[in-house]
Design an enzyme around this catalytic site. Structure first.
Site, PDB file in Angstrom:
ATOM      1  CD  GLU A 281      39.105  38.590  38.732  1.00  0.00           C
ATOM      2  OE1 GLU A 281      40.184  39.082  38.383  1.00  0.00           O
ATOM      3  OE2 GLU A 281      39.012  37.709  39.608  1.00  0.00           O
ATOM      4  NE  ARG A 285      42.459  38.966  36.533  1.00  0.00           N
ATOM      5  CZ  ARG A 285      42.870  37.704  36.639  1.00  0.00           C
ATOM      6  NH1 ARG A 285      43.591  37.168  35.690  1.00  0.00           N
ATOM      7  NH2 ARG A 285      42.538  36.965  37.682  1.00  0.00           N
ATOM      8  CG  ASP A 413      41.768  39.161  48.600  1.00  0.00           C
ATOM      9  OD1 ASP A 413      40.673  39.678  48.317  1.00  0.00           O
ATOM     10  OD2 ASP A 413      42.415  38.453  47.797  1.00  0.00           O
ATOM     11  CD  GLU A 549      48.238  36.483  45.845  1.00  0.00           C
ATOM     12  OE1 GLU A 549      48.785  35.374  45.660  1.00  0.00           O
ATOM     13  OE2 GLU A 549      47.343  36.929  45.100  1.00  0.00           O
TER      14      GLU A 549
END
Ligand code: DMJ
Length: 647
Positions: A281, A285, A413, A549
């Site tokens: 994360e 980010r 994903d 998305e």
């Protein structure tokens, strides 16, 4: 009196002018006796003044030396901490800034004379020159605002289909032959977009400002904003919303807001935090956000922050296997597996590579790229189901948890996303990534791709426990059509694009068929021939987190086809966000139920709404493909654009 003056001068020159005799040595006493009383007084005065000066200067020198050694002692610990995290080739200014001595707000002082202890004239000149150079560098370096982006050199152009297998460069694996500074960051006048935006882009700018102003008022400097209660919370404690939004501010051309954010980064952002952070994360980010902003602006402030953070994340790679630990403490360097179990998520350990590779290219230090290449090569070597991977991998053993689910949704994903994007980032030179991506898409076709009933919407299901098909699809999967379109554009098979088009339509229907026109987090597709509705939404899955998305895929589809229907789809979605997630008093919030007539808020503005959703909408609604051209940049998983390199 003129005679007296002449006498005085004659002494000072050392000649006996009166006698006109040649110069000869005389004892001090004899000379002294021959002096006039005026001459004697002047000499005495000089001696007294000299003595007094010495009395003042000597203690000052002594005191100065004492101060420097105390100062050195005081800062030793701090400096050791900096050395620990500073890159081997890190600049002295980077260390100064970290120690708070090079604060960007601080007025930069001209070099001070006489500080160093020097013996030789040459040394004096050298040190003075160094100080002046350093001073000029600092003036240049941290002047706020836009500057020239890093070096521009074109990437190697290749024919559309990669030039055929035989023309592909060999896979250089973990020992890449760096072509540092080969990245192509085309110049763009980001902060001069007034009057050039489309009406829909202006609407996105308004939405962004609406959210930004509320965040600034109620949560400035905190990770996340809760717009209903007007409170805030911490996740990593690094001003996440600011850092994640930096490059959106640039791309949208919001100069005053960007200047505020930059000022905060310069004066407040520190990674010296006793805080456990998630490697994935914070990488996508924060590291991604800093690197992208560095590339867009050329401002070294963001590079320096990225280097500091990258160094603090490296301990994750000291695991018993080649699979990194999922968490690390930014201050203590202690890395560990997640609290909930021994396994890391597959997507997490494989969605850090774009950022760490970029950091290596930026610093010319291959340690970051080597760390993540070791992970990629390890995962590449593990057994898979036709290129499909289980969602858990153990950092101690390095093996997949064989019974875990296979999905393109949560925890799976972006493993697939980064296969394609790493191939692109490396100038399509590393075929390991391309081959794994192609194999995975074949695996999708074989195991996961189905049509719903009655409308024959194409969707991607899951394999529960790695075996049993489930018609479940997370909204997260909706990144895939955009990524497959990107692959097609880079020479991958035509049928990838056909699949991408149909999946884009399905993802749009996940919005269009809901009463709010917003997608739920998860849908199930009907398989029964006689069913009336294709989409089934279970109560716990009905929330919307403002995810990006689908609009991300719409952006790619519009860039590659120019078909305005994708813009219209995006506009429908954007209108639904405005209608149902906009909070009256400022900001946007995730909501509980996309099927409910009356909206109930979850009271959270996810940082990815500003970093991704609004950025992709802005790009989708524009017609200027030179704003982040897709043959020069590759977006990381959090929509931060990083340069494409030639290898
Ligand atoms: C983002 O943080 C990233 O896009 C990540 O890859 C997936 N989840 C969120 C957005 O939905």
């Amino acid at each position: 009196m003129p005679g007296a003056k002449r006498d005085f001068l004659s002494i000072s020159l050392g000649f006996d002018d009166e006698q006109k005799e040649p110069r000869k040595r005389q004892s001090f006493w004899r000379v002294w006796k021959r002096l006039s009383s005026l001459q004697r007084s002047v000499i005495c005065l000089i001696i007294v003044l000299g003595g007094l000066s010495a009395l003042y200067i000597l203690p000052a020198i002594h005191h100065g030396n004492k101060l420097s050694s105390e100062d050195a002692k005081l800062t030793k610990d701090k400096r050791q901490a900096v050395d620990k995290v500073a890159p081997e080739n890190g600049s002295p200014f980077f260390k100064d800034k970290f120690l708070g001595q090079g604060n960007d707000n601080q007025q930069i002082q001209p070099p001070q004379a006489g500080v160093p202890k020097l013996n030789k004239q040459d040394d004096l000149k050298r040190v003075a020159k160094q100080q002046i150079d350093e001073y000029n560098k600092r003036l240049q370096k941290h002047k706020p605002g836009m500057r020239r982006p890093p070096q521009h050199k074109p990437v190697v152009d290749r024919p559309p289909n990669g030039g055929g297998e035989e023309n592909q460069p060999v896979d250089r694996g973990a020992d890449p032959d760096f072509n540092v500074d080969q990245h192509a960051v085309p110049p763009y006048d980001y902060f001069n977009q007034e009057g050039k935006r489309t009406a829909r882009q202006e609407a996105v700018v308004d939405a962004f400002r609406f959210a930004w102003q509320a965040y600034k008022k109620y949560a400035w400097g905190h990770d996340e904003f809760h717009p209903i209660t007007r409170t805030h919370s911490e996740w990593f404690g690094v001003g996440l919303t600011i850092v994640d939004s930096l490059d959106t501010l640039v791309i949208l051309g919001l100069k005053p807001e960007f200047d505020d954010a930059r000022e905060w980064v310069a004066t407040e952002l520190t990674f010296e935090k006793d805080k456990d952070v998630n490697l994935f994360e914070i990488t996508i980010r924060v590291l991604g956000g800093l690197l992208a902003t560095y590339h867009l602006t050329g401002d070294d402030l963001f590079k320096d922050k990225a280097i500091d953070l990258g160094n603090r994340l490296l301990p994750c790679f000291n695991s018993p296997s080649n699979v990194p630990f999922s968490d690390v403490n930014l201050m203590t360097s202690r890395a560990h597996a997640p609290r909930w179990g021994p396994d890391s998520s597959t997507s997490e350990v494989t969605t850090i590579q774009l950022e760490f590779r970029d950091l290596s290219r930026v610093t010319k230090d291959d340690k970051y790229e080597n760390s993540v290449m070791t992970v990629s090569k390890h995962i590449h070597g593990l057994p898979k189901k036709d290129g499909l991977v289980p969602i858990f991998v153990n950092a101690n053993t390095g093996s997949f948890r064989g019974t875990s689910t296979i999905t393109f949704g949560a925890r799976g994903d972006s493993y697939y996303e980064y296969l394609l994007k790493q191939w692109i980032q490396t100038g399509k030179t590393n075929n390991m990534f391309k081959d794994d991506f192609l194999e995975a898409i074949d695996g999708v076709k074989k195991h996961l791709l189905r049509e719903s009933s009655p409308s024959k919407l194409l969707y991607i299901g899951e394999l529960l426990g790695g075996r049993t098909f489930s018609p479940k699809m997370d909204h997260l999967v909706c990144y895939l059509p955009g990524t497959m379109a990107l692959g097609y554009k880079n020479g991958l098979p035509d049928d990838h694009f056909d699949i991408a088009k149909r999946l884009t339509e399905t993802c749009f229907q996940m919005y269009a068929r809901m009463p709010t026109k917003l997608s739920p987090e998860i849908v199930y597709f009907s398989q029964a021939a006689q069913s009336k509705e294709d989409l089934i939404v279970k109560a716990p899955d009905a929330h919307n987190l403002l995810r990006p998305e689908t609009v991300e895929s719409l952006f790619y589809m519009y860039r590659f086809t120019g078909d305005k229907k994708y813009q219209d789809m995006g506009w429908t979605i954007f209108q639904a966000f405005l209608k149902h997630t906009k909070v009256e008093n400022g900001g946007f919030s995730s909501i509980h139920n996309v099927k409910a007539g009356k909206t109930t808020f979850r009271d959270k503005l996810e940082s990815f709404f500003l970093a991704e959703t609004l950025k992709y909408l802005y790009l989708l609604f524009g017609d200027d493909s030179s704003l982040i051209p897709l043959d020069k940049f590759v977006f990381n998983s959090e929509a931060h654009p990083l340069p494409i390199y030639s290898s």
